[in-house]
Scaffold this motif. Structure first.
Motif, PDB file in Angstrom:
ATOM      1  N   ALA C  37       0.753  -1.368  -0.090  1.00 43.11           N
ATOM      2  CA  ALA C  37      -0.032   0.137   0.027  1.00 43.11           C
ATOM      3  C   ALA C  37       0.784   1.265  -0.014  1.00 43.11           C
ATOM      4  CB  ALA C  37      -0.898  -0.112   1.276  1.00 43.11           C
ATOM      5  N   LEU C 115       3.696 -13.136   2.288  1.00 42.23           N
ATOM      6  CA  LEU C 115       3.304 -13.121   3.581  1.00 42.23           C
ATOM      7  C   LEU C 115       2.741 -11.913   4.071  1.00 42.23           C
ATOM      8  CD1 LEU C 115       6.295 -15.088   5.141  1.00 42.23           C
ATOM      9  CD2 LEU C 115       3.993 -15.966   4.759  1.00 42.23           C
ATOM     10  N   THR C 116       3.131 -10.790   3.940  1.00 40.14           N
ATOM     11  CA  THR C 116       2.740  -9.533   4.382  1.00 40.14           C
ATOM     12  C   THR C 116       1.241  -9.207   3.820  1.00 40.14           C
ATOM     13  OG1 THR C 116       4.946  -8.578   4.266  1.00 40.14           O
ATOM     14  CG2 THR C 116       3.418  -6.997   4.368  1.00 40.14           C
ATOM     15  N   ALA C 118      -0.775 -11.404   2.334  1.00 43.00           N
ATOM     16  CA  ALA C 118      -1.725 -12.262   2.897  1.00 43.00           C
ATOM     17  C   ALA C 118      -2.050 -11.983   4.619  1.00 43.00           C
ATOM     18  CB  ALA C 118      -1.071 -13.723   2.896  1.00 43.00           C
ATOM     19  N   TRP C 119      -1.197 -11.596   5.039  1.00 40.84           N
ATOM     20  CA  TRP C 119      -1.464 -10.998   6.673  1.00 40.84           C
ATOM     21  C   TRP C 119      -2.613  -9.697   6.416  1.00 40.84           C
ATOM     22  CZ3 TRP C 119      -0.789 -12.654  11.564  1.00 40.84           C
ATOM     23  CH2 TRP C 119      -1.172 -11.727  12.489  1.00 40.84           C
ATOM     24  N   MET C 120      -2.544  -9.271   5.379  1.00 38.82           N
ATOM     25  CA  MET C 120      -3.355  -7.830   5.325  1.00 38.82           C
ATOM     26  C   MET C 120      -4.644  -8.066   4.466  1.00 38.82           C
ATOM     27  SD  MET C 120      -1.241  -4.805   6.323  1.00 38.82           S
ATOM     28  CE  MET C 120      -1.447  -3.854   4.940  1.00 38.82           C
ATOM     29  N   ASP C 121      -4.554  -9.031   3.655  1.00 36.67           N
ATOM     30  CA  ASP C 121      -5.564  -9.012   2.452  1.00 36.67           C
ATOM     31  C   ASP C 121      -6.217 -10.469   2.590  1.00 36.67           C
ATOM     32  OD1 ASP C 121      -6.809  -9.611  -0.074  1.00 36.67           O
ATOM     33  OD2 ASP C 121      -5.942  -7.787  -0.643  1.00 36.67           O
ATOM     34  N   ASP C 122      -7.553 -10.317   2.861  1.00 33.94           N
ATOM     35  CA  ASP C 122      -8.176 -11.694   2.941  1.00 33.94           C
ATOM     36  C   ASP C 122      -8.142 -12.418   1.531  1.00 33.94           C
ATOM     37  OD1 ASP C 122      -9.112 -11.738   5.707  1.00 33.94           O
ATOM     38  OD2 ASP C 122     -10.802 -10.571   5.208  1.00 33.94           O
ATOM     39  N   LEU C 125      -4.859 -14.083   1.179  1.00 32.03           N
ATOM     40  CA  LEU C 125      -4.781 -15.447   2.005  1.00 32.03           C
ATOM     41  C   LEU C 125      -5.214 -16.424   1.551  1.00 32.03           C
ATOM     42  CD1 LEU C 125      -3.763 -16.120   4.799  1.00 32.03           C
ATOM     43  CD2 LEU C 125      -6.103 -15.498   5.827  1.00 32.03           C
TER      44      LEU C 125
ATOM     45  N   GLU D  33      -8.260  -3.955  10.468  1.00 31.61           N
ATOM     46  CA  GLU D  33      -8.889  -4.370   9.043  1.00 31.61           C
ATOM     47  C   GLU D  33      -8.139  -4.339   7.890  1.00 31.61           C
ATOM     48  OE1 GLU D  33     -12.774  -2.684   9.406  1.00 31.61           O
ATOM     49  OE2 GLU D  33     -12.968  -3.770  11.342  1.00 31.61           O
ATOM     50  N   ALA D  37      -1.444   1.873   6.234  1.00 30.65           N
ATOM     51  CA  ALA D  37      -1.428   2.561   5.201  1.00 30.65           C
ATOM     52  C   ALA D  37      -2.755   2.689   4.322  1.00 30.65           C
ATOM     53  CB  ALA D  37      -0.195   2.118   4.082  1.00 30.65           C
ATOM     54  N   SER D  38      -3.414   1.845   4.262  1.00 27.55           N
ATOM     55  CA  SER D  38      -4.856   1.779   3.327  1.00 27.55           C
ATOM     56  C   SER D  38      -5.759   2.236   4.158  1.00 27.55           C
ATOM     57  CB  SER D  38      -5.328   0.470   2.898  1.00 27.55           C
ATOM     58  OG  SER D  38      -3.880  -0.080   2.236  1.00 27.55           O
ATOM     59  N   ARG D 112      -3.155  -6.788  16.755  1.00 31.89           N
ATOM     60  CA  ARG D 112      -2.784  -7.194  15.200  1.00 31.89           C
ATOM     61  C   ARG D 112      -2.173  -5.762  14.626  1.00 31.89           C
ATOM     62  NH1 ARG D 112      -6.722  -8.666  10.078  1.00 31.89           N
ATOM     63  NH2 ARG D 112      -5.210  -8.518   8.661  1.00 31.89           N
ATOM     64  N   TRP D 119       6.073  -5.496  11.449  1.00 33.58           N
ATOM     65  CA  TRP D 119       6.413  -6.297  10.319  1.00 33.58           C
ATOM     66  C   TRP D 119       6.912  -5.480   9.365  1.00 33.58           C
ATOM     67  CZ3 TRP D 119       7.757 -11.110   9.342  1.00 33.58           C
ATOM     68  CH2 TRP D 119       7.942 -11.748   8.002  1.00 33.58           C
ATOM     69  N   MET D 120       6.337  -4.229   9.020  1.00 34.03           N
ATOM     70  CA  MET D 120       6.441  -3.501   7.627  1.00 34.03           C
ATOM     71  C   MET D 120       7.369  -2.382   7.865  1.00 34.03           C
ATOM     72  SD  MET D 120       3.309  -4.091   5.508  1.00 34.03           S
ATOM     73  CE  MET D 120       2.534  -2.650   5.420  1.00 34.03           C
ATOM     74  N   ARG D 178      -4.695 -12.862  13.432  1.00 32.99           N
ATOM     75  CA  ARG D 178      -4.979 -12.972  11.957  1.00 32.99           C
ATOM     76  C   ARG D 178      -6.471 -12.785  11.784  1.00 32.99           C
ATOM     77  NH1 ARG D 178      -5.025 -12.330   6.146  1.00 32.99           N
ATOM     78  NH2 ARG D 178      -7.307 -11.814   6.704  1.00 32.99           N
TER      79      ARG D 178
END
Lengths: 209, 209, 209, 209
Positions: C37, C115-116, C118-122, C125, D33, D37-38, D112, D119-120, D178
């Motif tokens: 993002a 990984l990042t 997938a952790w953020m975006d369903d 994932l 959610e 950033a988003s 979360r 992580w980012m 998650r």
DNA sequence: AATGAATGAGATTTCATTCAT
DNA sequence: CATGAATGAAATCTCATTCAT
């Protein structure tokens, strides 16, 4: 739809409507000058004297501004058609013509925009113009047919006759909308409408007494 | 103009002309569908079945393609006007109408393109349409004036009369150009022209014998 | 899919694939550094040493670049899972672990990106990770259950056991992916895998002989 | 620090703290959610049921909200680590695990958010997570070393052992954070912690009696 | 002469932040 | 204090034109 009675909210809604109208007015001007596709949102914003981002507080995008203009422009057309009802006498036709001339010229930029985009875009033609024009044509055709059956008109094809009346009308209005001629004064409007009905009813050729 | 009779050069010139025509045909189609401003050079190239870069071997840019189309489209109009000369009889008017209908519909896409862009762009209106339409209108007005002076036509304003004839004509042609109606068959063309002249000369109202 | 034999077209396809890979490599690096993002298309273009517009000759947009990376990243995972088959002996587990460590670290940026996101975006994932991880977990659980039934393993819950094995594995891989530790050398990989299987099988506590 | 006992000022401070907490709670939810950033400030304001501008009366900007969440989220972690002291018995480890599970799940959204952004973002990783995780790992390693020296644990590498314990813990907690699994009930937490310590101490393989 | 990939200026749109009310 | 409209910088994406092959 059901207006809240909360006066603060009411004022806010008025402010929003006002701003939207400012944007639509500015946009209609630029659209009329350059066409929708060649107009940039920056030009609209400049004309409306606001920042580009502000547009997006009031409309979802450039196309939505166009659609709002189309909506607003067709509304008076719509009511005019309703009111016209059935055209029975020469005077009723005259009145309708004068009214139509007046309406188109009162909102020159948005009328020009609507016509231009309907000419280019099938959706806009369908959603905003086609059904309305058809309704007018049908009314004219019915009027002609009535009088043909009546024996007061010569036996012409009502459809073609109606189409031609609309063409004569277009020939009066379109140059003004396009900006080739200056828009006629009310006085001229009256004369034009008279000439048109006159020509329409009795033709160009002298009656042999 | 024909500088070299060198046959190789001649063939080259023919190839160039042919390529240009292919591009113009393709471009006119796409312009007619989406309007000049919304058409991309890639779309033109795809329709003409060539690479984008090739366009630039034959035209200086997108706008030059449009101008070439306008040139080509107005050429037959021009000769038609020349040939028409002065319109004297009902039959000459009829013939001119039919011819004009035929021409517009023989080149629907480029006609539509020309009209659209003349409606949107002052330069194109001036350079390609305005003077020609004016000439037609003047001829019609002169014709009317002649007959009014003659005593064969009723004393109507020649300018307005001419404008209305053009409007009636537009009402027949424009829907076909826009693609709302299917273009009329030659047979229908004839009938339409008849109806129009008929209506024009004698009006809609039954003559009291 | 059926490759054309046309060699020119084949070369063109290779050029396109190559360019796409350049973009994906550059993008994966920047995504890994700042997250999807927060990465701009300009940064991707700069890293790939091309103009911003060029990206759009190869991908439909920023998100499509991400999806292409996800695709490419999960492909080797997929084949590794296929090949792993059923894990039966200590050595097979060891081999799988080493292989998995090697794969993740061979493509650090794209693995981190996958990984990042997938952790953020369903969607990511689900589409790229969830089913694959589940398959690994199921294989591990089946392995445990087999040995429990066998009498060679203590009666632990296979699901929980599997989950924990994956956790131990994650604890080895994630810090390297995140860039906290330097990625282990192959030699270290081997030792780590040994330690892990060792710990896993026999626990931390000394067996009372 | 407590400069004024002025009760009006005190009430004001309470109001401010309360407002800040409302914003942080709302922001943590949305961050969890969609990622920091988003997430737009409008979304935070909407979720907190206030105007966008109000956020700026309580925080200097979007990033400061994130940092405040990170602060608040790491505080209980910190005290938990302090209290844990040296882990000596199986029961102490069990208690710490259960506590850690409980803490993470009591503040799912902010946990979360913290993990995601650590992580980012290197700064957040360093300032809020790295040192704390390192301390836990060091404690675990010291515990292992102690027992290895003691002769009660097998001679494993304490660092790797510690890392794997953390991995096992992560494997239990991360899916819940998650949102892949539903968070475990307290009862399940207890069982999980038991299983984990069990597996950890005695391994998966049946002891040959 | 034909190609189509590369370019970059410019279009549309988003959004953190400011500020008048 | 709270509000939310205005802002404009920056992001994503488009496309006419160029140019190496």
């Amino acid at each position: 739809m059901l207006e809240t009675l909360n006066p603060i909210e009411r004022r806010r809604q008025r402010r929003i409507k006002k701003r939207q109208r400012e944007i639509m007015t500015a946009a209609a001007e630029v659209f009329a000058e350059k066409g929708y596709a060649s107009t940039t949102t920056k030009e609209i914003a400049d004309r409306a004297d606001m920042a580009e981002g502000t547009l997006y507080n009031y409309f979802d995008g450039k196309r939505e501004i166009l659609l709002a203009i189309a909506d607003e422009t067709t509304a008076p057309m719509e009511t005019a058609i309703q009111e016209a009802g059935s055209l029975k006498s020469r005077d009723e036709i005259l009145a309708m013509l004068e009214k139509a001339l007046a309406i188109s010229e009162a909102h020159l930029p948005s009328t020009r925009t609507l016509l231009t985009e309907a000419w280019m875009d099938d959706d806009i033609l369908q959603d905003y113009l086609a059904t309305r024009l058809k309704r007018i044509r049908d009314q004219l055709a019915a009027y002609i047919k009535h009088h043909v059956d009546n024996g007061t008109f010569r036996p012409i094809n009502p459809e073609i006759g109606a189409q031609m009346i609309m063409g004569m009308f277009g020939a009066l209005v379109l140059p003004a909308i396009r900006g080739v001629f200056d828009p006629p004064t009310p006085q001229e409007c009256h004369e034009l409408a008279e000439s048109m009905v006159d020509l329409l009813l009795d033709g160009i050729r002298l009656r042999q007494a």
